[in-house]
Design an enzyme around this catalytic site. Structure first.
Site, PDB file in Angstrom:
ATOM      1  N   LYS A  15      85.946  87.612  60.512  1.00 57.19           N
ATOM      2  CA  LYS A  15      86.451  86.535  59.655  1.00 57.19           C
ATOM      3  C   LYS A  15      86.153  86.828  58.185  1.00 57.19           C
ATOM      4  O   LYS A  15      87.018  86.694  57.332  1.00 57.19           O
ATOM      5  CB  LYS A  15      85.819  85.187  60.045  1.00 57.19           C
ATOM      6  CG  LYS A  15      86.087  84.778  61.481  1.00 57.19           C
ATOM      7  CD  LYS A  15      85.491  83.428  61.810  1.00 57.19           C
ATOM      8  CE  LYS A  15      83.976  83.373  61.720  1.00 57.19           C
ATOM      9  NZ  LYS A  15      83.271  84.243  62.702  1.00 57.19           N
ATOM     10  N   ARG A  27      83.865  74.342  62.215  1.00 57.24           N
ATOM     11  CA  ARG A  27      83.304  74.867  63.462  1.00 57.24           C
ATOM     12  C   ARG A  27      83.128  73.795  64.514  1.00 57.24           C
ATOM     13  O   ARG A  27      82.690  74.092  65.617  1.00 57.24           O
ATOM     14  CB  ARG A  27      81.918  75.456  63.178  1.00 57.24           C
ATOM     15  CG  ARG A  27      81.948  76.806  62.542  1.00 57.24           C
ATOM     16  CD  ARG A  27      80.544  77.076  62.054  1.00 57.24           C
ATOM     17  NE  ARG A  27      80.042  78.293  62.588  1.00 57.24           N
ATOM     18  CZ  ARG A  27      80.005  79.430  61.894  1.00 57.24           C
ATOM     19  NH1 ARG A  27      80.468  79.487  60.675  1.00 57.24           N
ATOM     20  NH2 ARG A  27      79.511  80.508  62.423  1.00 57.24           N
ATOM     21  N   ARG A  84      76.024  95.709  61.863  1.00 57.08           N
ATOM     22  CA  ARG A  84      76.369  95.188  60.524  1.00 57.08           C
ATOM     23  C   ARG A  84      75.202  95.343  59.561  1.00 57.08           C
ATOM     24  O   ARG A  84      74.051  95.081  59.887  1.00 57.08           O
ATOM     25  CB  ARG A  84      76.751  93.719  60.603  1.00 57.08           C
ATOM     26  CG  ARG A  84      76.934  93.097  59.212  1.00 57.08           C
ATOM     27  CD  ARG A  84      77.654  91.793  59.244  1.00 57.08           C
ATOM     28  NE  ARG A  84      77.011  90.788  60.053  1.00 57.08           N
ATOM     29  CZ  ARG A  84      77.566  89.607  60.333  1.00 57.08           C
ATOM     30  NH1 ARG A  84      78.751  89.293  59.860  1.00 57.08           N
ATOM     31  NH2 ARG A  84      76.923  88.740  61.085  1.00 57.08           N
ATOM     32  N   ARG A  98      71.055  91.150  58.824  1.00 57.23           N
ATOM     33  CA  ARG A  98      70.872  89.702  58.820  1.00 57.23           C
ATOM     34  C   ARG A  98      69.913  89.291  59.922  1.00 57.23           C
ATOM     35  O   ARG A  98      69.954  89.835  61.021  1.00 57.23           O
ATOM     36  CB  ARG A  98      72.229  89.013  59.041  1.00 57.23           C
ATOM     37  CG  ARG A  98      72.895  88.616  57.750  1.00 57.23           C
ATOM     38  CD  ARG A  98      74.318  88.169  57.925  1.00 57.23           C
ATOM     39  NE  ARG A  98      74.552  87.130  58.922  1.00 57.23           N
ATOM     40  CZ  ARG A  98      75.733  86.549  59.118  1.00 57.23           C
ATOM     41  NH1 ARG A  98      76.772  86.903  58.387  1.00 57.23           N
ATOM     42  NH2 ARG A  98      75.889  85.619  60.027  1.00 57.23           N
ATOM     43  N   ARG A 142      74.513  82.441  69.294  1.00 60.41           N
ATOM     44  CA  ARG A 142      75.651  82.090  68.420  1.00 60.41           C
ATOM     45  C   ARG A 142      76.955  82.080  69.221  1.00 60.41           C
ATOM     46  O   ARG A 142      77.823  81.239  69.002  1.00 60.41           O
ATOM     47  CB  ARG A 142      75.737  83.068  67.246  1.00 60.41           C
ATOM     48  CG  ARG A 142      74.659  82.816  66.198  1.00 60.41           C
ATOM     49  CD  ARG A 142      74.441  84.005  65.296  1.00 60.41           C
ATOM     50  NE  ARG A 142      75.609  84.372  64.531  1.00 60.41           N
ATOM     51  CZ  ARG A 142      75.779  85.560  63.950  1.00 60.41           C
ATOM     52  NH1 ARG A 142      74.842  86.471  64.066  1.00 60.41           N
ATOM     53  NH2 ARG A 142      76.858  85.811  63.268  1.00 60.41           N
TER      54      ARG A 142
HETATM   55  P1  AP5 Z   1      82.374  90.213  59.694  1.00 58.22           P
HETATM   56  O1  AP5 Z   1      83.648  90.285  58.934  1.00 58.22           O
HETATM   57  O2  AP5 Z   1      81.111  90.029  58.930  1.00 58.22           O
HETATM   58  O3  AP5 Z   1      82.527  89.127  60.868  1.00 58.22           O
HETATM   59  P2  AP5 Z   1      82.451  87.542  60.828  1.00 58.22           P
HETATM   60  O4  AP5 Z   1      83.440  87.022  61.813  1.00 58.22           O
HETATM   61  O5  AP5 Z   1      82.547  87.032  59.431  1.00 58.22           O
HETATM   62  O6  AP5 Z   1      80.990  87.370  61.418  1.00 58.22           O
HETATM   63  P3  AP5 Z   1      79.801  86.395  61.016  1.00 58.22           P
HETATM   64  O7  AP5 Z   1      78.657  86.838  61.861  1.00 58.22           O
HETATM   65  O8  AP5 Z   1      79.567  86.337  59.550  1.00 58.22           O
HETATM   66  O9  AP5 Z   1      80.381  85.044  61.513  1.00 58.22           O
HETATM   67  P4  AP5 Z   1      79.605  83.815  61.912  1.00 58.22           P
HETATM   68  O10 AP5 Z   1      80.692  82.822  61.984  1.00 58.22           O
HETATM   69  O11 AP5 Z   1      78.762  83.900  63.119  1.00 58.22           O
HETATM   70  O12 AP5 Z   1      78.508  83.684  60.760  1.00 58.22           O
HETATM   71  P5  AP5 Z   1      78.487  82.861  59.409  1.00 58.22           P
HETATM   72  O13 AP5 Z   1      77.962  83.758  58.366  1.00 58.22           O
HETATM   73  O14 AP5 Z   1      79.760  82.146  59.173  1.00 58.22           O
HETATM   74  O15 AP5 Z   1      82.279  91.540  60.599  1.00 58.22           O
HETATM   75  C1  AP5 Z   1      81.144  91.776  61.418  1.00 58.22           C
HETATM   76  C2  AP5 Z   1      80.846  93.291  61.442  1.00 58.22           C
HETATM   77  O16 AP5 Z   1      81.930  93.981  62.075  1.00 58.22           O
HETATM   78  C3  AP5 Z   1      80.711  93.926  60.045  1.00 58.22           C
HETATM   79  O17 AP5 Z   1      79.748  94.944  60.123  1.00 58.22           O
HETATM   80  C4  AP5 Z   1      82.095  94.532  59.761  1.00 58.22           C
HETATM   81  O18 AP5 Z   1      82.015  95.658  58.920  1.00 58.22           O
HETATM   82  C5  AP5 Z   1      82.549  94.908  61.174  1.00 58.22           C
HETATM   83  N1  AP5 Z   1      83.987  94.757  61.357  1.00 58.22           N
HETATM   84  C6  AP5 Z   1      84.770  93.754  60.881  1.00 58.22           C
HETATM   85  N2  AP5 Z   1      86.057  93.925  61.293  1.00 58.22           N
HETATM   86  C7  AP5 Z   1      86.052  95.055  62.052  1.00 58.22           C
HETATM   87  C8  AP5 Z   1      87.069  95.745  62.782  1.00 58.22           C
HETATM   88  N3  AP5 Z   1      88.329  95.290  62.800  1.00 58.22           N
HETATM   89  N4  AP5 Z   1      86.732  96.861  63.452  1.00 58.22           N
HETATM   90  C9  AP5 Z   1      85.448  97.311  63.471  1.00 58.22           C
HETATM   91  N5  AP5 Z   1      84.438  96.720  62.788  1.00 58.22           N
HETATM   92  C10 AP5 Z   1      84.738  95.591  62.097  1.00 58.22           C
HETATM   93  O19 AP5 Z   1      77.398  81.751  59.770  1.00 58.22           O
HETATM   94  C11 AP5 Z   1      76.044  82.090  59.951  1.00 58.22           C
HETATM   95  C12 AP5 Z   1      75.274  80.829  60.324  1.00 58.22           C
HETATM   96  O20 AP5 Z   1      75.388  79.836  59.271  1.00 58.22           O
HETATM   97  C13 AP5 Z   1      75.774  80.095  61.588  1.00 58.22           C
HETATM   98  O21 AP5 Z   1      75.232  80.643  62.766  1.00 58.22           O
HETATM   99  C14 AP5 Z   1      75.291  78.678  61.305  1.00 58.22           C
HETATM  100  O22 AP5 Z   1      73.913  78.546  61.548  1.00 58.22           O
HETATM  101  C15 AP5 Z   1      75.522  78.538  59.803  1.00 58.22           C
HETATM  102  N6  AP5 Z   1      76.867  78.023  59.486  1.00 58.22           N
HETATM  103  C16 AP5 Z   1      77.866  78.651  58.806  1.00 58.22           C
HETATM  104  N7  AP5 Z   1      78.947  77.880  58.713  1.00 58.22           N
HETATM  105  C17 AP5 Z   1      78.627  76.711  59.339  1.00 58.22           C
HETATM  106  C18 AP5 Z   1      79.354  75.519  59.595  1.00 58.22           C
HETATM  107  N8  AP5 Z   1      80.633  75.373  59.217  1.00 58.22           N
HETATM  108  N9  AP5 Z   1      78.724  74.541  60.262  1.00 58.22           N
HETATM  109  C19 AP5 Z   1      77.440  74.667  60.677  1.00 58.22           C
HETATM  110  N10 AP5 Z   1      76.701  75.787  60.477  1.00 58.22           N
HETATM  111  C20 AP5 Z   1      77.305  76.796  59.824  1.00 58.22           C
END
Ligand code: AP5
Length: 222
Positions: A18, A93, A132, A165, A176
């Protein structure tokens, strides 16, 4: 015809790509990239009141309570020009968050125009998240195998040392994923019923996935 702001939600499990794709979509379609995960990590780093409250939830792989994230999002949305659309990454979410987003956008005479759902299997997610590495200074994201930096462990853009992270540890990733299935997957039906969910295979390389998204976005009417 004057183009109005376009608001896009990127939906998918942790590690689906994402953040990677939201940055590209935002750049290509002139949107603001708004990642609640990035905003929360920034609060944690700056040790704000919100950051102190959010930290424990994040480290356990749980969702930060809707009210805290909602307030943060509202502040961010109101502090930018209303004419600029957003690529929402990690929000909504929960169904409560989806309702809040509808309300916030309606106040600005906007709506969720399209939801890009990145579909990726669990084993690929685990590979992506355990590999990552992120830059704590500029937020750039790498992968030790699929997207390595030019010099191992060092950010290409700002030369800072890359970090893993806290919530990318195996057991937290599994939690997660569980939380995603319980709280976030109901949004797929919600947006499918509204007719604005677009499902995209997110399992191939980042360039290929982006081409698919660009094609879908090109068909979204402003
Ligand atoms: P990446 O692009 O970083 O993936 P992502 O989907 O953004 O993953 P996240 O782990 O950031 O998502 P998340 O929703 O769990 O965490 P968030 O930070 O929002 O890619 C991942 C890896 O794969 C990278 O190394 C990249 O290089 C690689 N990659 C990407 N595309 C690829 C491809 N096509 N092929 C191969 N490799 C690839 O949230 C973290 C925490 O914050 C949550 O757990 C929660 O506690 C809190 N939080 C955030 N938002 C909310 C909300 N709305 N409500 C409540 N809590 C929240």
């Amino acid at each position: 015809m004057v183009n109005r702001a376009l608001d896009v939600v990127l939906l998918g499990p942790p590690g689906a790509g994402k953040g990677t794709q939201a940055k590209r979509v935002a750049a290509a379609f002139e949107l603001l990239h708004l990642s609640t995960g990035d905003l929360l990590r920034d609060e944690v780093t700056r040790r704000t009141g919100l950051g102190e409250q959010a930290k424990a939830f994040m480290n356990r792989g749980e969702l930060v309570p809707d009210t805290l994230v909602g307030k943060m999002l509202a502040t961010r949305l109101h502090s930018q020009p209303a004419a600029l659309g957003c690529a929402f990454d990690g929000y909504p979410r929960t169904t409560a968050q989806a309702q809040l987003l509808d309300g916030l956008l309606a106040e600005l005479n906007r709506r969720v125009d399209v939801v890009l759902y990145l579909r990726v299997e669990d084993d690929e997610i685990l590979r992506r998240l355990t590999g990552r590495r992120s830059c704590p200074a500029c937020g750039a994201v790498y992968h030790t195998v699929t997207q390595p930096p030019m010099v191992g462990g060092v950010c290409d853009a700002c030369r800072a040392t890359l970090v893993q992270r806290d919530d990318d540890r195996d057991e937290v990733v599994r939690e997660r994923l569980r939380v995603y299935r319980e709280h976030t997957t109901p949004l797929l039906a919600l947006y499918r019923d509204r007719g604005n969910l677009r499902e995209v295979d997110g399992s191939s390389g980042a360039d290929e996935v982006f081409e698919r998204l660009r094609e879908v976005m090109g068909r979204v009417r402003r």
